[in-house]
Write a protein that holds these residues in place. Sequence first.
Motif, PDB file in Angstrom:
ATOM      1  N   TYR A  94      34.676  69.741  21.576  1.00  0.00           N
ATOM      2  CA  TYR A  94      35.722  68.950  20.951  1.00  0.00           C
ATOM      3  C   TYR A  94      35.148  68.216  19.739  1.00  0.00           C
ATOM      4  CZ  TYR A  94      38.684  69.223  25.176  1.00  0.00           C
ATOM      5  OH  TYR A  94      39.465  69.634  26.225  1.00  0.00           O
ATOM      6  N   LEU A 131      41.343  63.747  20.090  1.00  0.00           N
ATOM      7  CA  LEU A 131      40.343  64.799  20.244  1.00  0.00           C
ATOM      8  C   LEU A 131      40.941  66.136  19.839  1.00  0.00           C
ATOM      9  CD1 LEU A 131      39.014  62.585  22.172  1.00  0.00           C
ATOM     10  CD2 LEU A 131      38.095  64.538  23.436  1.00  0.00           C
ATOM     11  N   VAL A 172      37.013  82.150  25.065  1.00  0.00           N
ATOM     12  CA  VAL A 172      38.410  82.456  25.347  1.00  0.00           C
ATOM     13  C   VAL A 172      39.355  81.761  24.384  1.00  0.00           C
ATOM     14  CG1 VAL A 172      37.993  82.929  27.780  1.00  0.00           C
ATOM     15  CG2 VAL A 172      38.566  80.604  27.066  1.00  0.00           C
ATOM     16  N   GLU A 173      38.845  80.832  23.595  1.00  0.00           N
ATOM     17  CA  GLU A 173      39.698  80.153  22.638  1.00  0.00           C
ATOM     18  C   GLU A 173      38.881  79.677  21.446  1.00  0.00           C
ATOM     19  OE1 GLU A 173      42.473  77.534  24.356  1.00  0.00           O
ATOM     20  OE2 GLU A 173      43.023  76.567  22.483  1.00  0.00           O
ATOM     21  N   ASN A 224      40.074  77.524  18.126  1.00  0.00           N
ATOM     22  CA  ASN A 224      41.237  76.884  17.524  1.00  0.00           C
ATOM     23  C   ASN A 224      41.125  76.790  16.003  1.00  0.00           C
ATOM     24  OD1 ASN A 224      42.906  76.552  19.674  1.00  0.00           O
ATOM     25  ND2 ASN A 224      42.193  74.500  20.182  1.00  0.00           N
ATOM     26  N   THR A 245      41.625  75.982  32.957  1.00  0.00           N
ATOM     27  CA  THR A 245      42.900  75.708  33.603  1.00  0.00           C
ATOM     28  C   THR A 245      43.845  76.884  33.383  1.00  0.00           C
ATOM     29  OG1 THR A 245      43.585  74.578  31.604  1.00  0.00           O
ATOM     30  CG2 THR A 245      42.638  73.227  33.331  1.00  0.00           C
ATOM     31  N   THR A 246      44.434  77.374  34.447  1.00  0.00           N
ATOM     32  CA  THR A 246      45.351  78.504  34.361  1.00  0.00           C
ATOM     33  C   THR A 246      46.636  78.179  35.108  1.00  0.00           C
ATOM     34  OG1 THR A 246      44.408  79.523  36.326  1.00  0.00           O
ATOM     35  CG2 THR A 246      43.519  80.217  34.199  1.00  0.00           C
ATOM     36  N   GLY A 247      47.734  78.714  34.626  1.00  0.00           N
ATOM     37  CA  GLY A 247      49.006  78.503  35.298  1.00  0.00           C
ATOM     38  C   GLY A 247      49.273  77.033  35.512  1.00  0.00           C
ATOM     39  N   THR A 248      49.549  76.639  36.717  1.00  0.00           N
ATOM     40  CA  THR A 248      49.834  75.235  36.999  1.00  0.00           C
ATOM     41  C   THR A 248      48.605  74.513  37.527  1.00  0.00           C
ATOM     42  OG1 THR A 248      50.592  75.818  39.210  1.00  0.00           O
ATOM     43  CG2 THR A 248      52.264  75.661  37.485  1.00  0.00           C
ATOM     44  N   ARG A 249      47.465  75.228  37.629  1.00  0.00           N
ATOM     45  CA  ARG A 249      46.265  74.596  38.169  1.00  0.00           C
ATOM     46  C   ARG A 249      45.474  73.984  37.021  1.00  0.00           C
ATOM     47  NH1 ARG A 249      42.862  74.924  42.806  1.00  0.00           N
ATOM     48  NH2 ARG A 249      41.647  73.014  42.626  1.00  0.00           N
ATOM     49  N   SER A 250      45.221  72.706  37.118  1.00  0.00           N
ATOM     50  CA  SER A 250      44.508  71.982  36.069  1.00  0.00           C
ATOM     51  C   SER A 250      43.223  71.409  36.645  1.00  0.00           C
ATOM     52  CB  SER A 250      45.396  70.867  35.522  1.00  0.00           C
ATOM     53  OG  SER A 250      44.715  70.135  34.527  1.00  0.00           O
ATOM     54  N   TYR A 251      42.087  71.748  36.060  1.00  0.00           N
ATOM     55  CA  TYR A 251      40.801  71.259  36.555  1.00  0.00           C
ATOM     56  C   TYR A 251      40.328  70.088  35.711  1.00  0.00           C
ATOM     57  CZ  TYR A 251      40.539  75.563  39.277  1.00  0.00           C
ATOM     58  OH  TYR A 251      40.795  76.590  40.150  1.00  0.00           O
ATOM     59  N   GLU A 252      39.713  69.137  36.371  1.00  0.00           N
ATOM     60  CA  GLU A 252      39.177  67.959  35.691  1.00  0.00           C
ATOM     61  C   GLU A 252      38.079  68.368  34.719  1.00  0.00           C
ATOM     62  OE1 GLU A 252      40.110  64.482  36.483  1.00  0.00           O
ATOM     63  OE2 GLU A 252      39.276  64.531  34.461  1.00  0.00           O
ATOM     64  N   GLN A 253      38.106  67.791  33.520  1.00  0.00           N
ATOM     65  CA  GLN A 253      37.047  68.033  32.552  1.00  0.00           C
ATOM     66  C   GLN A 253      36.106  66.832  32.552  1.00  0.00           C
ATOM     67  OE1 GLN A 253      38.159  69.349  28.640  1.00  0.00           O
ATOM     68  NE2 GLN A 253      39.670  70.810  29.411  1.00  0.00           N
ATOM     69  N   PHE A 271      33.072  65.013  30.515  1.00  0.00           N
ATOM     70  CA  PHE A 271      32.573  64.962  29.152  1.00  0.00           C
ATOM     71  C   PHE A 271      31.131  64.477  29.088  1.00  0.00           C
ATOM     72  CE2 PHE A 271      36.255  65.755  26.458  1.00  0.00           C
ATOM     73  CZ  PHE A 271      37.303  65.606  27.356  1.00  0.00           C
ATOM     74  N   GLY A 293      50.095  80.776  29.077  1.00  0.00           N
ATOM     75  CA  GLY A 293      49.630  81.181  30.399  1.00  0.00           C
ATOM     76  C   GLY A 293      48.629  80.251  31.035  1.00  0.00           C
ATOM     77  N   TYR A 294      48.135  79.260  30.284  1.00  0.00           N
ATOM     78  CA  TYR A 294      47.228  78.343  30.944  1.00  0.00           C
ATOM     79  C   TYR A 294      47.440  76.930  30.419  1.00  0.00           C
ATOM     80  CZ  TYR A 294      44.011  78.722  26.909  1.00  0.00           C
ATOM     81  OH  TYR A 294      43.444  78.715  25.664  1.00  0.00           O
TER      82      TYR A 294
END
Lengths: 117, 114
Positions: free
Chosen positions: A35, A43, A55-56, A58, A98-106, A108, B98-99
Amino acid sequence: ETGVTQTPRHLVMGMTNKKSLKCEQHLGHNAMYWYKQSAKKPLELMFVYSLEERVENNSVPSRFSPECPNSSHLFLHLHTLQPEDSALYLCASSQEITTGTRSYEQYFGPGTRLTVT
Amino acid sequence: KNQVEQSPQSLIILEGKNCTLQCNYTVSPFSNLRWYKQDTGRGPVSLTIMTFSENTKSNGRYTATLDADTKQSSLHITASQLSDSASYICVVSGISGGYNKLIFGAGTRLAVHP
């Protein structure tokens, strides 16, 4: 401490220099992030890696080049930067991306304060 | 456009007083909302996380509220201490491509004076 370390903590570099930022996580996570945090701005997500695969990206200028040799280490290689690139660069990790509705804590790291002269 | 707006931009209070920070968002669809505390020279640290079905969550002297209908959240700090001086960042997680993507607010800088 969060289990994410960054070096160096402070860096001053000229516009023609080449330097690298390093991030290491000791949490056994599979996802890592870079970031950029500028003064009084939100951020900005730069890059996302999952299991060493990017995977990303920006729309980050090519003068920033990430490298993820394994799931514990993340680098940001810098070259021919501009003064507006001066900012706090934060690394983060999470168990998974994080995928779909599952969000994982980041979690830092403390950041690298970069000044481009 | 997905956005997170925080107010005030900065705040000064006296030690021992309470304060409330605001967060409005336009992120949709919404997954969850987090409040982070960022000390000067450090990375953000999570204080609370709430899903759309939760409307309040406490962590010691910090209490976060969420109104998913009006898309507003607040962070209330009780009996402030000097160590509460920091930036408080509201982060909304939305589903895109999708995510989950994290949308960050610019933060509220809180200064607690003795």
